[in-house]
Design an enzyme around this catalytic site. Sequence first.
Site, PDB file in Angstrom:
ATOM      1  N   ASP A 133     -15.663   0.474  13.834  1.00 13.91           N
ATOM      2  CA  ASP A 133     -16.119  -0.171  15.063  1.00 13.91           C
ATOM      3  C   ASP A 133     -16.652  -1.562  14.487  1.00 13.91           C
ATOM      4  OD1 ASP A 133     -15.881   1.095  17.597  1.00 13.91           O
ATOM      5  OD2 ASP A 133     -17.169   2.623  16.680  1.00 13.91           O
ATOM      6  N   HIS A 166       0.952  -1.295  -0.155  1.00 15.20           N
ATOM      7  CA  HIS A 166       0.063   0.019   0.081  1.00 15.20           C
ATOM      8  C   HIS A 166       0.821   1.127   0.004  1.00 15.20           C
ATOM      9  CE1 HIS A 166      -3.224  -2.316   2.396  1.00 15.20           C
ATOM     10  NE2 HIS A 166      -2.530  -3.236   1.856  1.00 15.20           N
ATOM     11  N   CYS A 195     -17.229   5.623   6.129  1.00 18.61           N
ATOM     12  CA  CYS A 195     -16.326   6.594   6.691  1.00 18.61           C
ATOM     13  C   CYS A 195     -15.190   5.972   7.573  1.00 18.61           C
ATOM     14  CB  CYS A 195     -17.293   7.622   7.370  1.00 18.61           C
ATOM     15  SG  CYS A 195     -17.965   6.879   9.048  1.00 18.61           S
ATOM     16  N   GLU A 203     -22.452   0.355  12.367  1.00 18.92           N
ATOM     17  CA  GLU A 203     -21.288  -0.182  13.038  1.00 18.92           C
ATOM     18  C   GLU A 203     -21.250  -1.174  14.015  1.00 18.92           C
ATOM     19  OE1 GLU A 203     -19.577   3.457  15.043  1.00 18.92           O
ATOM     20  OE2 GLU A 203     -21.686   4.039  15.807  1.00 18.92           O
TER      21      GLU A 203
HETATM   22  C1  PEP Z   1     -16.092   4.103  12.631  1.00 21.37           C
HETATM   23  O1  PEP Z   1     -16.554   3.353  13.755  1.00 21.37           O
HETATM   24  O2  PEP Z   1     -15.858   3.507  11.630  1.00 21.37           O
HETATM   25  C2  PEP Z   1     -16.100   5.555  12.745  1.00 21.37           C
HETATM   26  C3  PEP Z   1     -15.981   6.251  11.657  1.00 21.37           C
HETATM   27  O3  PEP Z   1     -16.264   6.140  13.676  1.00 21.37           O
HETATM   28  P1  PEP Z   1     -15.306   6.246  15.082  1.00 21.37           P
HETATM   29  O4  PEP Z   1     -13.838   5.813  14.436  1.00 21.37           O
HETATM   30  O5  PEP Z   1     -15.325   7.766  15.419  1.00 21.37           O
HETATM   31  O6  PEP Z   1     -15.608   5.197  15.989  1.00 21.37           O
HETATM   32 MG    MG Z   2     -17.570   4.186  15.601  1.00 19.54          MG
END
Ligand code: PEP
Ligand code: MG
Length: 587
Positions: free
Chosen positions: A465, A192, A512, A441
């Site tokens: 998560d 990567h 995300c 998540e």
């Molecule tokens: C996730 O859980 O993928 C997320 C983007 O939120 P965080 O990393 O804030 O838990």
């Molecule tokens: Mg999260």
Amino acid sequence: MKRLRGIGVSPGVVSGRAVILIQRAQVLRYQVGEARLAHELERLERSRERSRQQLVDIRQRVALRRPEVASLFDAQLLMLDDPMLVSRATDLIREQRVNAEWAVQQVFREFTSVFDEVADAYLRERKGDVSDLVGRLKMNLQHGVATLRDLLRELDEASVIIADELTPSLAAQVDWTKVRGFATDAGSRTAHTAILARSLEVPAVVGLHNASEIVGPGQLVVIDGTASEVIVDPTAEVLARASHAEDRRPASGGDAERRRPAVTADGVRIRLEANIEFPDDLAAARYAGAEGIGLYRSEFLLTGGSGAALSEDEQFEVYRGMLEGMAPGPVTVRTFDIDEDQLESRLSRHPLAGGWAADEERASRQGLRGLRLSLKRPEPFQVQLRALLRAARHGQLRIMFPFVSSVEQLREARRMVREAAAELARRGEATPPVPIGVVIEIPAAAYTADLLAREVDFFTIGTNDLIQYCLAVDRADERVSRLYEPLHPAILRVIVMVRRAAVRQRIPVSLCGEMASDPALLTLLVGLGLTDFSMTPGAIPVAKQVLGEVRSGDLRALARRILRLPTAEDIERELMAALGRLSLIRE
Ligand code: PEP
Ligand code: MG
């Protein structure tokens, strides 16, 4: 002069002063000039005093409830003044002219090697205390220095990074206008990194095995990505040749280039938005060419200097500023995602409020957090919702709920949004309709994505998560970090399942998690049919570049093959081989 041979993965020649980055220990090692020596010593002293204050406060609090535990903190307070610790680190800074983080880490290594040799179990246990204390000292050294990017900004001269490993999310934080190139110990496994180097258009050599140990901070180094070598302490002649080659490097893209939308080589439009934690990050997101904010982690609002809850008006101003600043792009605000302890500590001006890291360590990852907590403690949630709805007039707002595990929770949350709107209406403030979404998540949400999809306007897949709960691997526990595997077949299947539910219900779905910041994983996600992503701002230009070089048709075929493979290792091999064939990486 010394030559180290590796694998050139991005062509070009550059020279600079070495900055050593040890990713495993999360520390940066750099040379501190004469002029900054006093500043560095002062940073360490301030960190010691902050740590002392925190320990005294914690001790006091603990003593009220569990006096027998309080003595643990006495031990740490004593260690704080042990000549083997901070004073030894002070000597190292003076003698080796290194930064305070590195000196503290070095002292910790010396300490632990002694502890490992003693037979006494009681003494060996003290190793945990030292580790705790060193962690606290390092955390407090970060106080006022937000990111790696800020640290690198403090460097006096043009530099090159010599790292054990350079992950995409870390690379995304580096200011590449200052750092001219990089070299890593790790080799082809982190292919990567090769993609990353080419996309950043910085010369890079990987697979050097122990460069991060051989090269000293501040040493002059030439990185020759074309000849696959790193030259330490080059002669004047070698350096002159390097500078000549460097002058002929093409200038990298300007503003227009950054604003160009992301499109694959066969014309599929991909939407790239940014994840941000602080309102100030908006500028970085815009600069990186983000089309919107795909995730604003609003709980960071509660970590401000005062630690006190922000009023409705104060929150309204923050959200409004963000919406106006990002217009016409959308801003997706995730409602507070913290647990009960964190909420308490932030609302009541907790002594640890200065550091998110400390809270993070204590976070209950499966407890009363995210939307669950918001529903249980409706008052702060109502304040946030009212502030959000009022701000909605000033841009394209989307609201999303974290940590949802059932349809009932979602319904209850939507009811609270209606209640907030009704309250505003009573005050004579009309509010526009705002799209409501959930972060997928928790596996239960993924498995009921078809049901949730009927009752929301959009989905965002939070893989950070989702991976930890699907694989039962704590994302913050180093001991199981090798099992935290985004390419596990279960993860790919669950992503496919959620996407399918969204497509069937005709609602938008984005992703995300950190996965999206890794260019190789991003291409696979596009192959799985995703077209909307939100990522660390610094990862956006690289993502655009990589996407421009691949055909979505090829990626879809690749994803189909990959979905039949039984192990993460097979999947990674197939992915890398395919990207190699697409000439995205040079093996
Ligand atoms: C996730 O859980 O993928 C997320 C983007 O939120 P965080 O990393 O804030 O838990
Ligand atoms: Mg999260």
